[in-house]
Each structure stands twice: as structure tokens, then as C-alpha cells.
Scaffold this motif. Structure first.
Motif, PDB file in Angstrom:
ATOM      1  N   ARG A  34       0.837  -1.213   0.000  1.00  0.00           N
ATOM      2  CA  ARG A  34       0.000   0.000   0.000  1.00  0.00           C
ATOM      3  C   ARG A  34       0.868   1.257   0.000  1.00  0.00           C
ATOM      4  O   ARG A  34       0.577   2.222  -0.708  1.00  0.00           O
ATOM      5  N   ILE A  35       1.912   1.240   0.789  1.00  0.00           N
ATOM      6  CA  ILE A  35       2.833   2.385   0.829  1.00  0.00           C
ATOM      7  C   ILE A  35       3.502   2.561  -0.530  1.00  0.00           C
ATOM      8  O   ILE A  35       3.633   3.680  -1.024  1.00  0.00           O
ATOM      9  N   TRP A  36       3.899   1.471  -1.150  1.00  0.00           N
ATOM     10  CA  TRP A  36       4.536   1.553  -2.476  1.00  0.00           C
ATOM     11  C   TRP A  36       3.574   2.163  -3.495  1.00  0.00           C
ATOM     12  O   TRP A  36       3.988   2.964  -4.329  1.00  0.00           O
ATOM     13  N   GLY A  65      15.746   5.414  -7.897  1.00  0.00           N
ATOM     14  CA  GLY A  65      14.838   5.078  -6.801  1.00  0.00           C
ATOM     15  C   GLY A  65      13.680   4.209  -7.254  1.00  0.00           C
ATOM     16  O   GLY A  65      13.275   3.284  -6.547  1.00  0.00           O
ATOM     17  N   MET A  66      13.155   4.492  -8.448  1.00  0.00           N
ATOM     18  CA  MET A  66      12.067   3.676  -8.985  1.00  0.00           C
ATOM     19  C   MET A  66      12.549   2.257  -9.247  1.00  0.00           C
ATOM     20  O   MET A  66      11.851   1.291  -8.948  1.00  0.00           O
ATOM     21  N   LYS A  67      13.743   2.142  -9.802  1.00  0.00           N
ATOM     22  CA  LYS A  67      14.302   0.815 -10.072  1.00  0.00           C
ATOM     23  C   LYS A  67      14.366  -0.009  -8.792  1.00  0.00           C
ATOM     24  O   LYS A  67      13.920  -1.153  -8.752  1.00  0.00           O
ATOM     25  N   GLY A  71      11.813  -3.113  -7.693  1.00  0.00           N
ATOM     26  CA  GLY A  71      12.435  -4.418  -7.473  1.00  0.00           C
ATOM     27  C   GLY A  71      12.096  -4.984  -6.105  1.00  0.00           C
ATOM     28  O   GLY A  71      11.882  -6.189  -5.949  1.00  0.00           O
ATOM     29  N   ASN A  72      12.026  -4.111  -5.106  1.00  0.00           N
ATOM     30  CA  ASN A  72      11.723  -4.562  -3.743  1.00  0.00           C
ATOM     31  C   ASN A  72      10.336  -5.168  -3.614  1.00  0.00           C
ATOM     32  O   ASN A  72      10.126  -6.038  -2.768  1.00  0.00           O
TER      33      ASN A  72
END
Length: 122
Positions: A34-36, A65-67, A71-72
Motif C-alpha cells: 500500500r505504501i509503495w 529510486g524507482m528501479k 524491485g523490492n
């Protein structure tokens, strides 16, 4: 013939990565997702603003940062596209159509977000 939905989803989201995270984090994964879903559009907005204001270092930082954030959470298509764009930006590729690539990144985020919303447990 278009790919079946499961195959299409596997190109967008790494289900194994999310399964590992769910096993490790349990229900907390839903909060992270949700945070993402809130943070990723903010990162894209920074990238677009940096493009408009001519701030290449800020643009590269946002794309980087988006990459990482994609990925996370297992958004592999988005992470890979951001990684490719980051390399082109760092290499000052003269053939790069940055506006088109940012639009592709937006569309890729939208696909990932749709899949992730379906994975969040109520």
C-alpha cells in the motif's frame, strides 16, 4: 494470440518474490505494498518535474529510486525498464527519447499497480 493473463502477469510481477516476502513479513507485506502504491507515483512525479526543469541529476536519482523500489516489491518489468533508462541517462544517450521513455515508465507502473492491488489481502 495474446498471452494468457497469468503469463502476462508474470512479466509484470515476480510472484515468487512476493511469496518470499509474504512468508517473511506476513500481513505486513500488504502495508508495504500500500505504501509503495503511494510512493511510486511520487517518484514518477519527481522524474517528470526534473525532466521539465532540466535537472538531470535529480532525474537519474528518481529513476534509480524507482528501479530499487519496484524491485523490492517484485515489480520486475518496471524495475528493469527503470534500470535500462537509468543506464541510458548516465550514458547521455543522444538517441534517447526521454518523454517517450517516461511515458513507458508511467504505463509500466500502472500495470504493476493493477496487479499489486489485486494481491493485497483485504
Amino acid at each position: 494470440m495474446p498471452p494468457d493473463p497469468e503469463t502476462a502477469a508474470s512479466r509484470v510481477i515476480d510472484a515468487a518474490r512476493l511469496d518470499e516476502l509474504r512468508a517473511l513479513l506476513g500481513d505486513a507485506l500488504d502495508d508495504i505494498l500500500r505504501i509503495w502504491l503511494i510512493d511510486a507515483p511520487a517518484i514518477l512525479a519527481v522524474a517528470h518535474l526534473a525532466r521539465q526543469t532540466g535537472e538531470p541529476d535529480t532525474l537519474i536519482k528518481a529513476i534509480h529510486g524507482m528501479k530499487g523500489s519496484a524491485g523490492n516489491v517484485g515489480a520486475i518489468e518496471l524495475s528493469e525498464l527503470a534500470g535500462t533508462l537509468e543506464r541510458h541517462l548516465k550514458g547521455a544517450d543522444p538517441a534517447l527519447d526521454l518523454d517517450a521513455e517516461l511515458s513507458r515508465l508511467d504505463a509500466c507502473y500502472n500495470r504493476a499497480a493493477c496487479h499489486i492491488r489485486l494481491l493485497i489481502q483485504p
